[in-house]
Design a protein around this motif. Structure first.
Motif, PDB file in Angstrom:
ATOM      1  N   ALA A  13       0.829  -1.207   0.000  1.00  0.00           N
ATOM      2  CA  ALA A  13       0.000   0.000   0.000  1.00  0.00           C
ATOM      3  C   ALA A  13       0.862   1.255   0.000  1.00  0.00           C
ATOM      4  CB  ALA A  13      -0.930  -0.011   1.207  1.00  0.00           C
ATOM      5  N   LEU A  14       1.944   1.261   0.781  1.00  0.00           N
ATOM      6  CA  LEU A  14       2.842   2.415   0.823  1.00  0.00           C
ATOM      7  C   LEU A  14       3.541   2.626  -0.516  1.00  0.00           C
ATOM      8  CD1 LEU A  14       4.445   1.960   4.363  1.00  0.00           C
ATOM      9  CD2 LEU A  14       2.939   3.827   3.635  1.00  0.00           C
ATOM     10  N   LEU A  15       3.951   1.530  -1.154  1.00  0.00           N
ATOM     11  CA  LEU A  15       4.638   1.651  -2.442  1.00  0.00           C
ATOM     12  C   LEU A  15       3.707   2.201  -3.516  1.00  0.00           C
ATOM     13  CD1 LEU A  15       6.719  -1.652  -2.511  1.00  0.00           C
ATOM     14  CD2 LEU A  15       7.556   0.669  -2.094  1.00  0.00           C
ATOM     15  N   LEU A  31       6.459   2.339   8.472  1.00  0.00           N
ATOM     16  CA  LEU A  31       5.788   1.181   9.043  1.00  0.00           C
ATOM     17  C   LEU A  31       5.799   1.231  10.567  1.00  0.00           C
ATOM     18  CD1 LEU A  31       7.213  -1.580   6.671  1.00  0.00           C
ATOM     19  CD2 LEU A  31       4.833  -0.814   6.781  1.00  0.00           C
ATOM     20  N   ALA A  32       6.894   1.709  11.134  1.00  0.00           N
ATOM     21  CA  ALA A  32       6.987   1.811  12.592  1.00  0.00           C
ATOM     22  C   ALA A  32       5.982   2.829  13.132  1.00  0.00           C
ATOM     23  CB  ALA A  32       8.410   2.195  12.994  1.00  0.00           C
ATOM     24  N   VAL A  33       5.872   3.961  12.467  1.00  0.00           N
ATOM     25  CA  VAL A  33       4.919   4.991  12.892  1.00  0.00           C
ATOM     26  C   VAL A  33       3.489   4.470  12.764  1.00  0.00           C
ATOM     27  CG1 VAL A  33       3.986   7.260  12.345  1.00  0.00           C
ATOM     28  CG2 VAL A  33       6.458   6.907  12.384  1.00  0.00           C
ATOM     29  N   GLN A  34       3.189   3.798  11.658  1.00  0.00           N
ATOM     30  CA  GLN A  34       1.858   3.221  11.465  1.00  0.00           C
ATOM     31  C   GLN A  34       1.505   2.248  12.580  1.00  0.00           C
ATOM     32  OE1 GLN A  34       1.396   1.357   7.656  1.00  0.00           O
ATOM     33  NE2 GLN A  34       1.069   3.269   6.576  1.00  0.00           N
ATOM     34  N   LYS A  35       2.444   1.376  12.911  1.00  0.00           N
ATOM     35  CA  LYS A  35       2.205   0.368  13.943  1.00  0.00           C
ATOM     36  C   LYS A  35       1.986   1.026  15.301  1.00  0.00           C
ATOM     37  CE  LYS A  35       4.221  -3.830  15.981  1.00  0.00           C
ATOM     38  NZ  LYS A  35       3.044  -4.678  15.709  1.00  0.00           N
ATOM     39  N   ALA A  36       2.801   2.026  15.623  1.00  0.00           N
ATOM     40  CA  ALA A  36       2.662   2.711  16.902  1.00  0.00           C
ATOM     41  C   ALA A  36       1.302   3.392  17.021  1.00  0.00           C
ATOM     42  CB  ALA A  36       3.790   3.728  17.078  1.00  0.00           C
ATOM     43  N   GLU A  39      -1.643   0.734  17.285  1.00  0.00           N
ATOM     44  CA  GLU A  39      -1.700   0.029  18.562  1.00  0.00           C
ATOM     45  C   GLU A  39      -1.626   0.973  19.750  1.00  0.00           C
ATOM     46  OE1 GLU A  39       1.184  -3.110  18.623  1.00  0.00           O
ATOM     47  OE2 GLU A  39       0.557  -3.911  16.678  1.00  0.00           O
ATOM     48  N   ASP A  40      -1.688   2.291  19.473  1.00  0.00           N
ATOM     49  CA  ASP A  40      -1.675   3.318  20.511  1.00  0.00           C
ATOM     50  C   ASP A  40      -0.469   3.155  21.434  1.00  0.00           C
ATOM     51  OD1 ASP A  40      -2.640   5.585  21.739  1.00  0.00           O
ATOM     52  OD2 ASP A  40      -3.916   4.478  23.153  1.00  0.00           O
ATOM     53  N   LEU A  41       0.701   2.990  20.829  1.00  0.00           N
ATOM     54  CA  LEU A  41       1.929   2.805  21.581  1.00  0.00           C
ATOM     55  C   LEU A  41       2.602   4.161  21.809  1.00  0.00           C
ATOM     56  CD1 LEU A  41       3.351  -0.282  19.638  1.00  0.00           C
ATOM     57  CD2 LEU A  41       2.145  -0.296  21.836  1.00  0.00           C
ATOM     58  N   PRO A  42       3.360   4.317  22.884  1.00  0.00           N
ATOM     59  CA  PRO A  42       4.048   5.589  23.133  1.00  0.00           C
ATOM     60  C   PRO A  42       5.116   5.862  22.083  1.00  0.00           C
ATOM     61  CG  PRO A  42       4.780   3.903  24.691  1.00  0.00           C
ATOM     62  CD  PRO A  42       3.605   3.328  23.959  1.00  0.00           C
ATOM     63  N   SER A  43       5.369   7.127  21.822  1.00  0.00           N
ATOM     64  CA  SER A  43       6.337   7.503  20.790  1.00  0.00           C
ATOM     65  C   SER A  43       7.749   7.005  21.118  1.00  0.00           C
ATOM     66  CB  SER A  43       6.348   9.026  20.620  1.00  0.00           C
ATOM     67  OG  SER A  43       6.639   9.668  21.853  1.00  0.00           O
ATOM     68  N   SER A  44       8.004   6.728  22.376  1.00  0.00           N
ATOM     69  CA  SER A  44       9.335   6.285  22.782  1.00  0.00           C
ATOM     70  C   SER A  44       9.708   4.913  22.220  1.00  0.00           C
ATOM     71  CB  SER A  44       9.433   6.244  24.313  1.00  0.00           C
ATOM     72  OG  SER A  44       8.445   5.376  24.859  1.00  0.00           O
TER      73      SER A  44
END
Length: 208
Positions: A13-15, A31-36, A39-44
């Motif tokens: 999809a990104l490509l 991909l890392a930003v999308q996953k975070a 899943e509502d993960l902290p930016s750290s």
């Protein structure tokens, strides 16, 4: 199967979302930003996610996508190729609407694709017995190749495994008490997408 893997789908999809090549490191970052976010993960944790995803891209995702001819790794980055089944990542087939899960349910088990196709051929609801009869009559060897060792076990396997899975992903409605199957509206669309994906894989295998 590649399309059954959520990370592979996000890569495709990104490509397709941009015309210029995406450097591998930039792809891992997106991909890392999308996953975070998903899943509502902290930016750290994004930096650690980036490291893990970069390793997964290098050792698994990109080699698999390249092996079927869907991407090309260039000096300036990664691009999609003309062999990529674009229909599989169009707006009507986006992550989260259930279509990816439905497609994966067919692609991971060729027997299940035959079951779904047989159901789609019947415009009216059909019974489990009618489905079993149609499947075994159409081609006597298909169910053996599909992992069913004994033809007499086919109704049981359909009842307990394949039909509940197809119902869970929204392709059919299955009344397990009365053993009646009714196809849902987008069954044929998902079957068409499975044919496109299988055709692309066949082409890549033949070319290689």
């Amino acid at each position: 199967m590649i399309l059954a893997d959520s990370r592979q789908r996000r890569i495709l999809a990104l490509l397709l979302a941009q015309s210029d090549p995406i450097p591998e490191d930039a792809l891992a970052s997106q991909l890392a930003v999308q996953k975070a976010k998903a899943e509502d993960l902290p930016s750290s944790v994004v930096q650690e996610l980036h490291r893990q995803i970069r390793i997964d891209l290098y050792h698994r995702c990109l080699p698999e996508l390249e092996s079927v001819g869907w991407i090309e790794r260039q000096p300036t980055g990664i691009v999609s190729t003309e062999q990529l089944p674009v229909e599989c990542v169009e707006e009507s087939f986006t992550e989260g609407d259930g279509s990816w899960e439905a497609l994966a349910a067919l692609l991971v088990r060729p027997r299940r694709q035959r079951v779904a196709s047989t159901i789609a051929d019947h415009t009216q609801p059909l019974s489990l017995e009618e489905l079993s009869t149609a499947l075994t009559a159409s081609e006597q060897s298909w169910w053996t190749a599909g992992g069913v060792d004994d033809e007499s076990m086919l109704p049981t396997i359909l009842h307990h495994i394949d039909l509940p899975i197809l119902e869970n992903v929204g392709l059919i409605e299955y009344n397990s008490d009365e053993k009646i199957i009714t196809q849902q509206q987008h069954l044929e669309m998902v079957l068409d997408q499975a044919d496109v994906a299988n055709g692309s894989n066949d082409t890549a295998t033949t070319d290689s």
